[in-house]
Design an enzyme around this catalytic site. Structure first.
Site, short mmCIF file in Angstrom:
data_model
loop_
_atom_site.label_atom_id
_atom_site.label_comp_id
_atom_site.label_asym_id
_atom_site.label_seq_id
_atom_site.Cartn_x
_atom_site.Cartn_y
_atom_site.Cartn_z
CE LYS A 106 39.51 45.41 50.90
NZ LYS A 106 38.13 45.29 51.41
CB CYS B 139 48.06 47.80 39.69
SG CYS B 139 47.30 48.40 38.19
#
Length: 612
Positions: free
Chosen positions: A607, A2
């Site tokens: 990530k 997010c």
């Protein structure tokens, strides 16, 4: 995992920043996006499943503009990948919220709010936040800061929140607990983001919020900030060292390709602290010498790729520094009964410095009585270094590709430097040894470049892998973690199932999988275990397996039918694992190209993992 952006600008439309910032956060992983902007006293929102560009196009079609707004890229946790579940969430047309994290008690809060008459349009935990703030806002007569203060008291879990109100076009309120959030200051404009990369095109002046912080922002800066105790606080504004060029592709096709090829420089930059100043404790902090002299063992906590760097470090710590070392997956460590040793050094490793499980594992270790902590991290001012007594920053620079490359190899360099430093403090390094380690470190960027020059040969292997459904990676000793890393890279970006084993374990199960359809990748440096590795390869060949061997120039391997060989530089000593990482990265990259997968944004992955 997010991404959040927001802005309040005195003289400019916020939409260009919101969309640009969200695009720069795409690397964190997401499945939908949205923005909400206060336009002429009304909150206008647009959300879309898919790429940010789809949402941006829709926003422009609707003519959305204004001086204050928030935006979000969502990676689904609660609720499916649908537009109603995408952020921002709005309560009663009055309050708009974006949120990163997980509200663990959202079900009970949802029932409470439904009992108060609030209707839910999504399956998310974030809508609970919007309604809760709106309820407090209505109760206190329209004080946004105080409404957020009261609402967050009810939430259990981790969050970063940004809030705007329909009737407050000059107020943006943010709150942080366990998820990264920063404030960036421009000229008559203030920005917020999960990551500095989102704001760097607009300003370099940033202040990092801490857990428990709540801040009221206006276009001219931070107007009010309270800490976790509710007391007034200040956060130091610093000038970010991140360059805009590091966030651009340049001549490369993908960020992963770019970051693979940046490794000689990143390694040289990380090694510089040891090459210029020597292997001295002060590289890790002012009190490092006394800490290093007092510790009796080491425990390393990490997740994912960083965990494999930790496994590699265990070999160096025990062989060079002769110090007992233990490595654990952070998400497992924090949920088990642990026998704590106050004289044990707890090391945490994280590229982002915000990995939630690693952060919580460190807090757990400290609660058990561990007195000494060291973080290896790539991002200054992130949470892990602030929580640790000692720190060494890697100098990888911004890493955008989800699959870690240069962050991993620079972690290895930092951990090697730590092992030699500990050995020196313990009186185990002669002048000759130190000179040898220094020279190996000095030569490492060149050896890595030599390995990068093998790319055309490695790319030629890719077509043979592209139609496979599984692969096996083998290594021995200190190169076993590199086999693990190679298998992880292949599965991350090609979606080929891959496993890694110590080569000596073949007969204990994995050999049953070997046939002509199973490619077997072997890490085979010219070290003391080479003959053992060759014997293991014979076992694979006897079962019809096809071998792909990454060897040293002086390993005496010949390519034959069913045995493909690529030779890296001559054996480079203790730092061989770093060099042998490069070929497995390149192999995964080119197999992904051959299969047509999304190299930089593989499916289902993020990530930075900032939630459980």
């Amino acid at each position: 995992m997010c991404g959040i952006v927001g802005a309040i600008r005195a003289h400019h439309n916020v939409v260009d920043f919101l969309t640009d910032g969200l695009k720069r956060l795409e690397y964190r992983g997401y499945d939908s996006s949205g923005i909400a902007v206060n336009t002429d006293g009304k909150i206008k929102r647009v959300r879309r499943v898919g790429r940010v560009q789809l949402m941006e196009d829709a926003a422009r079609e609707k003519g959305i503009s204004g001086g204050i707004g928030i935006g979000h890229t969502r990676w689904a946790t609660h609720g499916g990948v649908t537009e109603p579940n995408a952020h921002p969430h709005i309560s009663g047309g009055m309050i708009a919220v974006v949120h990163n994290g997980i509200i663990e008690n959202f079900e009970s809060e949802r029932k409470r709010l439904e009992g108060l008459g609030y209707r839910f349009e999504s399956q998310t935990d974030t809508e609970v936040i919007a309604h809760s703030i709106n309820h407090e806002y209505a109760q206190n007569g329209g004080k946004l800061f105080e409404a957020v203060q009261e609402a967050v008291k009810r939430f259990h879990g981790a969050y970063a929140i940004a809030v705007i109100a329909q009737d407050k076009p000059d107020e943006l309120v943010v709150a942080r607990m366990g998820c990264p959030l920063l404030v960036a200051l421009g000229d008559d404009e203030t920005f917020i983001a999960s990551d500095v990369s989102a704001v760097i095109a607009f300003t370099r002046r940033v202040a990092y919020l801490e857990d428990g912080d709540i801040a009221l922002l206006a276009s001219d800066g931070i107007k009010r900030l309270t800490d976790k105790s509710g007391l007034p606080a200040e956060r130091k504004v610093k000038v970010s060292e991140l360059s805009l060029a590091s966030l651009e592709l340049g001549p490369y096709s993908h960020f992963m390709q770019k970051e693979i090829h940046e490794q000689p420089r990143a390694i040289a930059d990380t090694a510089e602290v040891f090459l210029d100043g020597g292997f001295i404790p002060e590289n890790f902090g002012k009190n490092a010498k006394s800490v290093f002299e007092s510790i009796r063992s080491v425990k390393i906590l990490a997740c994912g790729t960083s965990y494999y760097a930790a496994l590699t470090a265990k070999y160096w710590l025990e062989s060079i520094a002769k110090i007992p070392s233990d490595v654990e997956i952070a998400s497992e460590y924090r949920y088990r009964s642990v026998i704590a040793d106050p004289d044990q050094l707890v090391i945490t490793i994280s590229q982002s410095g915000e990995t939630l499980d690693t952060m919580e594992a460190l807090k757990y270790a400290k609660s058990l009585g561990h007195r000494h902590s060291l973080s290896i991290c790539n991002v200054m001012e992130s949470a892990l270094p602030r929580e640790s007594s000692l720190v060494l920053y890697t100098r990888a620079g911004a890493e955008i590709g989800v699959a870690s490359t240069k962050a991993f190899t620079t972690q290895l360099v930092a951990l090697f430097g730590l092992a030699v430093t500990l050995a020196k403090v313990r009186g185990l390094v002669s002048e000759e040894d130190e000179a040898r380690y220094t020279e190996e470190l000095r030569q490492l960027p060149g050896s890595v470049q030599h390995a990068l020059n093998l790319e055309p040969q490695i790319a030629a292997w890719a077509q043979q892998f592209a139609k496979k459904t599984s692969a096996l990676f083998l290594g021995r000793g200190i190169h076993y973690p590199i086999a693990l890393e190679g298998a992880l890279k292949l599965k991350e970006i090609t979606y080929i199932h891959a496993e890694a084993y110590p080569a000596g374990e073949l007969k204990h199960g994995p050999l049953a999988l070997v046939d002509e359809n199973m490619p077997v990748v072997v890490i085979a440096p010219n070290d003391s275990l080479l003959d053992k590795v060759k014997a293991n390869m014979q076992e694979v060949g006897a079962r019809g397996g096809e071998l792909f061997v990454f060897a040293d120039l002086d390993s005496n391997f010949n390519a034959t039918e069913g045995v493909h060989v690529i030779r890296a530089p001559r054996h480079v000593g203790e730092l061989s694992p770093v060099v042998h990482t490069i070929p497995v990265q390149l192999l995964s990259y080119h197999v992904a190209l051959a299969r047509g997968t999304d190299v930089d944004k593989p499916r289902n992955l993020a990530k930075s993992v900032t939630v459980e």
